[in-house]
Design a protein around this motif. Structure first.
Motif, short mmCIF file in Angstrom:
data_model
loop_
_atom_site.label_atom_id
_atom_site.label_comp_id
_atom_site.label_asym_id
_atom_site.label_seq_id
_atom_site.Cartn_x
_atom_site.Cartn_y
_atom_site.Cartn_z
N GLU A 103 -12.35 14.84 10.08
CA GLU A 103 -11.68 14.76 8.78
C GLU A 103 -10.17 14.84 8.94
O GLU A 103 -9.67 15.59 9.78
N ALA A 104 -9.46 14.12 8.08
CA ALA A 104 -8.00 14.21 8.05
C ALA A 104 -7.52 14.10 6.61
O ALA A 104 -8.04 13.30 5.82
N PHE A 105 -6.54 14.91 6.27
CA PHE A 105 -5.88 14.81 4.97
C PHE A 105 -4.62 13.98 5.12
O PHE A 105 -3.88 14.12 6.10
N CYS A 106 -4.36 13.13 4.14
CA CYS A 106 -3.14 12.33 4.11
C CYS A 106 -2.32 12.70 2.88
O CYS A 106 -2.87 12.85 1.78
N VAL A 107 -1.03 12.87 3.07
CA VAL A 107 -0.12 13.11 1.95
C VAL A 107 0.52 11.77 1.61
O VAL A 107 1.32 11.23 2.39
N LEU A 108 0.16 11.21 0.47
CA LEU A 108 0.59 9.86 0.11
C LEU A 108 1.88 9.90 -0.72
O LEU A 108 1.98 9.29 -1.79
N ASP A 109 2.86 10.62 -0.21
CA ASP A 109 4.13 10.76 -0.91
C ASP A 109 4.87 9.43 -0.94
O ASP A 109 5.00 8.75 0.07
N GLY A 110 5.33 9.03 -2.11
CA GLY A 110 6.06 7.78 -2.26
C GLY A 110 5.19 6.55 -2.35
O GLY A 110 5.70 5.42 -2.29
N MET A 111 3.86 6.74 -2.51
CA MET A 111 2.95 5.59 -2.56
C MET A 111 2.31 5.39 -3.94
O MET A 111 1.38 4.62 -4.09
N ASP A 112 2.83 6.11 -4.95
CA ASP A 112 2.25 6.02 -6.30
C ASP A 112 2.31 4.61 -6.88
O ASP A 112 1.49 4.24 -7.73
N HIS A 113 3.28 3.83 -6.43
CA HIS A 113 3.44 2.48 -6.97
C HIS A 113 2.43 1.49 -6.38
O HIS A 113 2.29 0.37 -6.88
N LEU A 114 1.73 1.89 -5.32
CA LEU A 114 0.79 1.00 -4.66
C LEU A 114 -0.60 1.07 -5.29
O LEU A 114 -0.92 2.02 -6.01
N ASP A 115 -1.41 0.06 -5.02
CA ASP A 115 -2.82 0.09 -5.41
C ASP A 115 -3.54 0.93 -4.35
O ASP A 115 -3.95 0.42 -3.31
N LEU A 116 -3.70 2.22 -4.61
CA LEU A 116 -4.25 3.14 -3.61
C LEU A 116 -5.72 2.88 -3.32
O LEU A 116 -6.19 3.14 -2.22
N LYS A 117 -6.43 2.37 -4.32
CA LYS A 117 -7.84 2.03 -4.08
C LYS A 117 -7.92 0.92 -3.03
O LYS A 117 -8.73 0.98 -2.08
N LYS A 118 -7.08 -0.09 -3.16
CA LYS A 118 -7.04 -1.19 -2.19
C LYS A 118 -6.59 -0.67 -0.84
O LYS A 118 -7.12 -1.06 0.20
N TRP A 119 -5.58 0.23 -0.84
CA TRP A 119 -5.10 0.83 0.42
C TRP A 119 -6.24 1.52 1.15
O TRP A 119 -6.40 1.37 2.37
N GLY A 120 -7.06 2.29 0.42
CA GLY A 120 -8.18 2.99 1.03
C GLY A 120 -9.23 2.04 1.57
O GLY A 120 -9.76 2.25 2.68
N GLU A 121 -9.55 1.01 0.83
CA GLU A 121 -10.55 0.04 1.28
C GLU A 121 -10.09 -0.68 2.55
O GLU A 121 -10.87 -0.92 3.48
N GLU A 122 -8.81 -1.04 2.59
CA GLU A 122 -8.28 -1.72 3.78
C GLU A 122 -8.22 -0.79 4.98
O GLU A 122 -8.46 -1.21 6.12
N LEU A 123 -7.94 0.50 4.74
CA LEU A 123 -7.93 1.47 5.84
C LEU A 123 -9.34 1.63 6.41
O LEU A 123 -9.51 1.68 7.64
#
Length: 429
Positions: A103-123
């Motif tokens: 498990e790893a936690f990510c701090v997504l600071d400065g990424m509020d403007h992105l489509d985070l759902k898409k970011w997660g799927e691509e990751l």
């Protein structure tokens, strides 16, 4: 600001499947140290009714007509593959910290403007393509809600391996669907108390007042309540590094003599030292415990723990092994048959904040030990774990030859290590 948690699905099983694609959709189990009991199961094994903790010797009798793939624990393989997963996560997020082996936690600071759902799927797709490991990703405004979201991502295919809780409506729906006993930060004792009071879901717990939670439980439960209600309150620093590290193992059979027990403890202490160096920390306290087999009522029972405070906090293998050996000498008693032992290092702090003791500190000696540990770690990383060990870590085999820890324990179903050992490298036809 959002947080994401990336969790490897059925980690040990998935690691074994990376080099065994023929086991996809087949029941697979991974055994504990010394091939004692089941510690990891594929989804197919879970559907068969194989429970975690099931003794291995019962497996064939309970499932006589089912072909089940069985593996001994191979932590060298699991550590390397999950390390590759973490490297991809590190490049994908502004800040991350490893919480456990899978498990790893990510701090997504400065990424509020992105489509985070898409970011997660691509990751998820990138990790699967580059390492062969399936992961589930949860994203939310607090770490506890992100942990909850990862659970939904893992169990509901419709989320496509990434679930995001990004609105008040989604938060409330998630809380109503989440069992109280699965909430991160609520132990089984608190879960039982809450269940007895009628709290069946996270929503029930979150509906209480903060004052009631604080009066009824501890600060950890209070912070969990705050996080469930959308208030980010768990500091990143608490997640990044462990407060204590324990390495323990049940033995293959019983151990009576001091020398064999000392060798086991030396290996446990060496593992703790390596983990401290990996997270750039030092420990100020080293403790050792030994236990007899409580299930053998025909034998005398004994259990004891002893710790020693180091004059100068250290992550040196030599220092920690020496301290652990002293602890064992204090608590060891003859005429007992021991089944389990372990080493715990505590009082962990960053290496750059070491408070030295003038009576103990020798700058030149400490620098030599530091360089030695660094070189040994590099060699063991390149040529395989235990390429170089201390003399106290070696066992004496029946033929009189010295063997290392990994060869002294029972692992009849251990897979190879094609990513870390030249001897196990895959040969293509």
């Amino acid at each position: 600001m959002y947080y994401a948690i990336v969790d490897c699905d059925n980690c040990y099983v998935s690691c074994e499947r990376v080099f065994r694609p023929d086991l996809k959709d087949k029941p697979v189990v991974v055994l504990s140290n010394n091939d004692g009991c089941v510690v990891a199961r594929s989804n197919e094994a879970k559907k068969l009714g194989i429970k975690a903790g099931l003794p291995f010797y019962q497996l064939a009798g309970l499932f006589p007509d089912t072909k089940i793939a069985v593996f001994s624990s191979n932590y060298e393989l699991y550590g390397d593959i999950t390390g590759r997963v973490m490297a991809i996560i590190r490049d994908a997020a502004p800040e991350y910290f490893r919480y456990s082996i899978d498990e790893a936690f990510c701090v997504l600071d400065g990424m509020d403007h992105l489509d985070l759902k898409k970011w997660g799927e691509e990751l998820h797709k990138k990790i699967l393509k580059c390492t062969g490991m399936p992961v589930s990703i949860g994203i939310a405004r607090t770490k506890t809600l992100a942990k909850m979201a990862s659970h939904f991502a893992k169990h509901y295919p419709g989320y496509r391996h990434c679930c995001i809780i990004d609105s008040e409506d989604r938060r409330r729906k998630a809380l109503k669907l989440y069992p109280i006993e699965d909430v991160w930060g609520i132990g089984w004792r608190y879960a039982a108390r809450l269940s007895a009071k009628g709290d069946k879901t996270a929503s029930d717990f979150a509906a209480h007042t903060k004052e009631w939670v604080r009066a009824s439980f501890n600060i950890v439960a209070t912070r969990t309540w705050m996080e469930l209600n959308g208030e980010d309150c768990i500091p990143n620093e608490e997640m990044a590094k462990k407060k204590s590290i324990c390495t323990s193992r049940s033995f293959n059979g019983m151990v009576k003599d001091m020398e064999t027990l000392k060798t086991h403890v030396a290996n446990f202490a060496a593992r703790c030292s390596e983990k401290l160096r990996q997270q750039d920390s030092v420990a100020s306290v080293v403790g050792v415990f030994i236990d007899t087999n409580r299930f053998r009522e025909d034998l005398m029972q004994y259990s004891k723990f002893q710790d020693i405070r180091l004059l100068t906090p250290s992550n040196s293998t030599q220092s920690i092994v020496q301290a652990a050996s002293k602890c064992l000498e204090i608590i060891y008693k003859e005429d007992f048959q021991y089944k389990r032992a372990g080493v715990i290092v505590m009082g962990i702090s960053p290496t750059n904040g070491i408070q030295t003791d003038f009576a103990d500190y020798d700058a030149e000696r400490f620098e030599k030990i530091k360089r030695l540990d660094t070189i040994i770690d590099k060699i063991n990383k390149i040529d395989g774990t235990e390429t170089i060990v201390l003399g106290s870590q070696q066992y004496t085999a029946k033929d009189g030859k010295s063997i290392v820890f990994s060869d002294a324990i029972k692992h009849d179903f251990k897979s190879k290590n094609p990513t870390t050992r030249w001897s196990d490298i895959i040969v293509l036809k």
